[in-house]
Design a protein around this motif. Structure first.
Motif, PDB file in Angstrom:
ATOM      1  N   GLY A  38     -17.013 -63.437  26.291  1.00 10.10           N
ATOM      2  CA  GLY A  38     -15.625 -63.191  25.869  1.00 10.10           C
ATOM      3  C   GLY A  38     -15.466 -62.015  24.941  1.00 10.10           C
ATOM      4  N   GLY A  39     -14.313 -61.953  24.303  1.00  9.04           N
ATOM      5  CA  GLY A  39     -13.996 -60.814  23.454  1.00  9.04           C
ATOM      6  C   GLY A  39     -12.491 -60.734  23.311  1.00  9.04           C
ATOM      7  N   LYS A  40     -12.041 -59.850  22.433  1.00  7.79           N
ATOM      8  CA  LYS A  40     -10.597 -59.777  22.195  1.00  7.79           C
ATOM      9  C   LYS A  40      -9.885 -58.952  23.261  1.00  7.79           C
ATOM     10  CE  LYS A  40     -10.722 -58.489  17.800  1.00  7.79           C
ATOM     11  NZ  LYS A  40     -12.168 -58.571  17.426  1.00  7.79           N
ATOM     12  N   ARG A  41     -10.676 -58.226  24.067  1.00  7.44           N
ATOM     13  CA  ARG A  41     -10.102 -57.399  25.155  1.00  7.44           C
ATOM     14  C   ARG A  41      -9.066 -56.412  24.616  1.00  7.44           C
ATOM     15  NH1 ARG A  41     -14.449 -59.398  27.642  1.00  7.44           N
ATOM     16  NH2 ARG A  41     -14.194 -61.462  28.565  1.00  7.44           N
ATOM     17  N   VAL A  42      -9.344 -55.839  23.449  1.00  8.89           N
ATOM     18  CA  VAL A  42      -8.404 -54.909  22.808  1.00  8.89           C
ATOM     19  C   VAL A  42      -8.181 -53.659  23.656  1.00  8.89           C
ATOM     20  CG1 VAL A  42      -8.081 -53.395  20.808  1.00  8.89           C
ATOM     21  CG2 VAL A  42      -8.946 -55.713  20.484  1.00  8.89           C
ATOM     22  N   ARG A  43      -9.278 -53.106  24.191  1.00  9.64           N
ATOM     23  CA  ARG A  43      -9.175 -51.812  24.880  1.00  9.64           C
ATOM     24  C   ARG A  43      -8.338 -51.879  26.160  1.00  9.64           C
ATOM     25  NH1 ARG A  43     -13.052 -53.122  22.109  1.00  9.64           N
ATOM     26  NH2 ARG A  43     -13.927 -51.753  20.519  1.00  9.64           N
ATOM     27  N   PRO A  44      -8.606 -52.843  27.041  1.00 11.00           N
ATOM     28  CA  PRO A  44      -7.756 -52.903  28.246  1.00 11.00           C
ATOM     29  C   PRO A  44      -6.290 -53.144  27.901  1.00 11.00           C
ATOM     30  CG  PRO A  44      -9.159 -54.854  28.068  1.00 11.00           C
ATOM     31  CD  PRO A  44      -9.671 -53.864  27.082  1.00 11.00           C
ATOM     32  N   VAL A  45      -6.056 -53.941  26.873  1.00 11.09           N
ATOM     33  CA  VAL A  45      -4.657 -54.192  26.508  1.00 11.09           C
ATOM     34  C   VAL A  45      -4.025 -52.904  25.970  1.00 11.09           C
ATOM     35  CG1 VAL A  45      -3.113 -55.538  25.054  1.00 11.09           C
ATOM     36  CG2 VAL A  45      -5.074 -56.647  26.149  1.00 11.09           C
ATOM     37  N   MET A  46      -4.814 -52.091  25.274  1.00 15.86           N
ATOM     38  CA  MET A  46      -4.279 -50.805  24.809  1.00 15.86           C
ATOM     39  C   MET A  46      -3.913 -49.911  25.998  1.00 15.86           C
ATOM     40  SD  MET A  46      -6.547 -50.175  21.382  1.00 15.86           S
ATOM     41  CE  MET A  46      -5.699 -48.765  20.648  1.00 15.86           C
ATOM     42  N   CYS A  47      -4.697 -49.987  27.056  1.00 13.35           N
ATOM     43  CA  CYS A  47      -4.349 -49.227  28.262  1.00 13.35           C
ATOM     44  C   CYS A  47      -2.996 -49.698  28.806  1.00 13.35           C
ATOM     45  CB  CYS A  47      -5.460 -49.407  29.302  1.00 13.35           C
ATOM     46  SG  CYS A  47      -5.034 -48.786  30.928  1.00 13.35           S
ATOM     47  N   LEU A  48      -2.809 -50.998  28.854  1.00 15.47           N
ATOM     48  CA  LEU A  48      -1.535 -51.539  29.355  1.00 15.47           C
ATOM     49  C   LEU A  48      -0.381 -51.151  28.440  1.00 15.47           C
ATOM     50  CD1 LEU A  48      -2.946 -55.067  30.305  1.00 15.47           C
ATOM     51  CD2 LEU A  48      -2.204 -53.291  31.919  1.00 15.47           C
ATOM     52  N   MET A  49      -0.631 -51.171  27.136  1.00 14.25           N
ATOM     53  CA  MET A  49       0.423 -50.807  26.183  1.00 14.25           C
ATOM     54  C   MET A  49       0.748 -49.321  26.259  1.00 14.25           C
ATOM     55  SD  MET A  49      -0.783 -53.119  22.929  1.00 14.25           S
ATOM     56  CE  MET A  49       0.754 -53.110  22.006  1.00 14.25           C
ATOM     57  N   GLY A  50      -0.289 -48.509  26.411  1.00 13.27           N
ATOM     58  CA  GLY A  50      -0.078 -47.074  26.555  1.00 13.27           C
ATOM     59  C   GLY A  50       0.732 -46.778  27.811  1.00 13.27           C
ATOM     60  N   ASN A  51       0.547 -47.626  28.809  1.00 16.17           N
ATOM     61  CA  ASN A  51       1.303 -47.470  30.043  1.00 16.17           C
ATOM     62  C   ASN A  51       2.756 -47.893  29.860  1.00 16.17           C
ATOM     63  OD1 ASN A  51       1.789 -49.023  33.080  1.00 16.17           O
ATOM     64  ND2 ASN A  51       1.217 -46.878  32.993  1.00 16.17           N
ATOM     65  N   GLU A  52       2.943 -49.053  29.251  1.00  9.12           N
ATOM     66  CA  GLU A  52       4.298 -49.602  29.130  1.00  9.12           C
ATOM     67  C   GLU A  52       5.151 -48.827  28.129  1.00  9.12           C
ATOM     68  OE1 GLU A  52       4.767 -53.651  27.842  1.00  9.12           O
ATOM     69  OE2 GLU A  52       6.358 -54.031  29.315  1.00  9.12           O
ATOM     70  N   LEU A  53       4.492 -48.042  27.285  1.00  6.38           N
ATOM     71  CA  LEU A  53       5.261 -47.204  26.363  1.00  6.38           C
ATOM     72  C   LEU A  53       6.183 -46.259  27.144  1.00  6.38           C
ATOM     73  CD1 LEU A  53       5.732 -46.145  23.452  1.00  6.38           C
ATOM     74  CD2 LEU A  53       3.744 -44.670  23.750  1.00  6.38           C
ATOM     75  N   PHE A  54       5.749 -45.864  28.337  1.00  5.51           N
ATOM     76  CA  PHE A  54       6.487 -44.838  29.082  1.00  5.51           C
ATOM     77  C   PHE A  54       7.272 -45.382  30.267  1.00  5.51           C
ATOM     78  CE2 PHE A  54       3.009 -42.736  26.877  1.00  5.51           C
ATOM     79  CZ  PHE A  54       3.712 -41.760  26.189  1.00  5.51           C
ATOM     80  N   ASP A  55       6.900 -46.568  30.734  1.00  9.49           N
ATOM     81  CA  ASP A  55       7.558 -47.078  31.939  1.00  9.49           C
ATOM     82  C   ASP A  55       7.164 -48.542  32.135  1.00  9.49           C
ATOM     83  OD1 ASP A  55       8.977 -47.228  34.294  1.00  9.49           O
ATOM     84  OD2 ASP A  55       8.041 -45.462  35.190  1.00  9.49           O
ATOM     85  N   ASN A  56       7.796 -49.192  33.103  1.00  7.23           N
ATOM     86  CA  ASN A  56       7.319 -50.528  33.475  1.00  7.23           C
ATOM     87  C   ASN A  56       5.847 -50.418  33.869  1.00  7.23           C
ATOM     88  OD1 ASN A  56       9.837 -51.593  33.095  1.00  7.23           O
ATOM     89  ND2 ASN A  56      10.428 -51.414  35.264  1.00  7.23           N
TER      90      ASN A  56
END
Lengths: 321, 321
Positions: A38-56
């Motif tokens: 396991g892990g907090k999965r911070v990095r993949p979530v940052m990718c998703l957040m970086g994506n959603e900052l600009f669009d769906n």
């Protein structure tokens, strides 16, 4: 817009699939096992957040997020071999459980499968995303090598240490955000700013980590406070103390590092306090935090879209908001 | 059309550039060193030949060829760690010269830089080439794991051994040809046939390698004849002998493997001959060679374009043409 927690939950449930073939089990069991830690999965979530900052959210962002998490696990798996670490998150490391050779090979194949996820995305973004992924992967390896080099060196300058931290941990946070931004169609300026937000955030986080290991409340921090001091680990605090201390203080520090007396932690902490290292570290963290937030401010999207990233920074950096 | 030798010479001179950054030298020196050990560069040249079979050489084929050679070196570098090999081609292995950790990390970064070369090609081919590259990379790791597993097993079936050889060595030869074919615009059927040509050629080559280690002319072979027998290495010959031998012969074989007497090589060879293993191996090699050549025949291009590949097969398999 989703919060970090909401995206983390979604990512974790999507990530809980089989990423590896069944056979040979002697190879892939080690990979499955490592991900199960396991892990907090911070990095993949940052990718998703970086994506959603600009669009769906672009469906491809889930593939890239998965690739990033597999890459991160590959680095941890190999780092554990290099550090001869027996445990990770309280569980046996792969090389302890399955042997070094399988751990080495399991890491290799995990990296290859990370590229398999990258290869699923639309070809309009493929070159750009792979280029950033490769550059980052290379830098993370460089950071790990510098970290190992520094362990063997008597002295390391604070600047060299910051550069190592940047390579070893910050660039992957920055690139995760930027890969999401690329898939969100962000322009060059916005892509640069989100990268710099992540890079500075990562350094601020590491300063905080070093600070908490020395000055954190043992109950809140959870980890063994003073562990870095006991192990003579090169940290922001120690490296600055060696630069800022008087000749007598520096001699005492070196003596304590050399002889490991019972009251080492207490005495090193006293020197840190006498040199105002705690205040200095707080300021250093603040300065990187400020830079991060300035870059977030500069991104040309309405500020309401930035709220999840502000909350993430607050959470990671324990800011009162 | 170029011969293997002509392409090998061109590739070697193009490959003699700096593939890695300067810093940190503690990491990249190990990579430069490993490439300087050299090699026949068979795989990248097969990519170029697979490409030229269908059209004039596509400039992208040079990038893919470079990626293949870097990938191959990455596997050798990590295999050397796993096998604890002190030497390669008479030179110190990377882990012996620079330490295991740097060798591990040097291999990792070499793989990443292989993907950097792949990422240079036209986006019309990118998805397809990376997909094949990834599948092959995964299989090569699986082959290495099976090889390590087999070393610990008392018995291994001939079929399982062939599968291991296929994964560990043949698929990369096959994929090198096929990647070239993809960049040459080859259709599905031709791509399949060139892959099967390479796959069968690879197995035939390994049968020959095992044969020569036991029955080769020491002067021509160059290597230490009987080395596999002395080390109890599982080879086509030994595994078939264990299957084909009488109970008494099998018992003697196992006894020799267990006790390592002075005259072990001689006595094992006698059993091999008594069981007609030498004749069997020649036939086995011939049958894979025939399959390879049938697939080459089936490729729908004029036979004159196939000449360099026929010559390569003759050269690798020491056929009289």
């Amino acid at each position: 817009m989703y919060s970090f927690e909401a995206l983390a939950q979604q990512f974790k449930s999507k990530f809980e699939v089989k990423h590896f073939p069944q056979e040979p089990a002697s190879l892939y069991e080690s990979c499955d096992y490592f991900l199960s830690i396991g892990g907090k999965r911070v990095r993949p979530v940052m990718c998703l957040m970086g994506n959603e900052l600009f669009d769906n959210i672009n469906p491809d962002a889930w593939h890239v997020a998965t690739a990033i998490e597999l890459f991160h696990n590959f680095t941890l798996l190999h780092d554990d071999i290099m550090d001869a670490a027996p445990l990770r998150r309280g569980m046996q490391t792969v090389h302890t459980k399955y042997g070094t050779n399988t751990a080495l090979l399991g890491g290799d194949v995990m990296l290859v499968i990370a590229y398999d996820y990258l290869n699923k995305i639309d070809r309009n973004y493929l070159h750009k995303v792979i280029a950033l992924f490769n550059k980052t992967a290379r830098e993370v390896c460089e950071g790990q090598q510098l970290d190992m080099d520094f362990e063997k060196q008597q002295t390391v300058s604070l600047d060299a240490y910051i550069r190592m931290i940047e390579l070893k941990t910050s660039v992957l946070l920055a690139a995760s955000l930027q890969m999401g931004a690329i898939l969100g169609g962000a322009g060059e300026g916005n892509r640069q700013n989100i990268y710099e937000f992540g890079r500075n955030l990562g350094i601020a986080f590491q300063v905080q980590d070093d600070y908490l290991d020395a000055f954190g409340d043992p109950e809140k921090f959870g980890k063994d406070v003073g562990g870095d001091i006991r192990q003579n680990k090169k940290t922001f605090l120690l490296l600055h103390a060696l630069e800022a201390a008087s000749t007598t203080q520096r001699q005492e520090l070196l003596y304590l590092m050399d002889t490991n007396p019972e009251d080492k932690v207490q005495r090193v902490l006293q020197i840190f306090k006498d040199c105002n290292i705690d205040e200095w570290a707080k300021k250093l963290k603040q300065s990187y935090t400020d830079k991060a937030m300035q870059h977030l401010d500069s991104i040309a999207v309405v500020s309401s879209r930035k709220m999840p990233l502000v909350e993430l920074a607050d959470y990671l950096l324990q800011r009162e908001s």
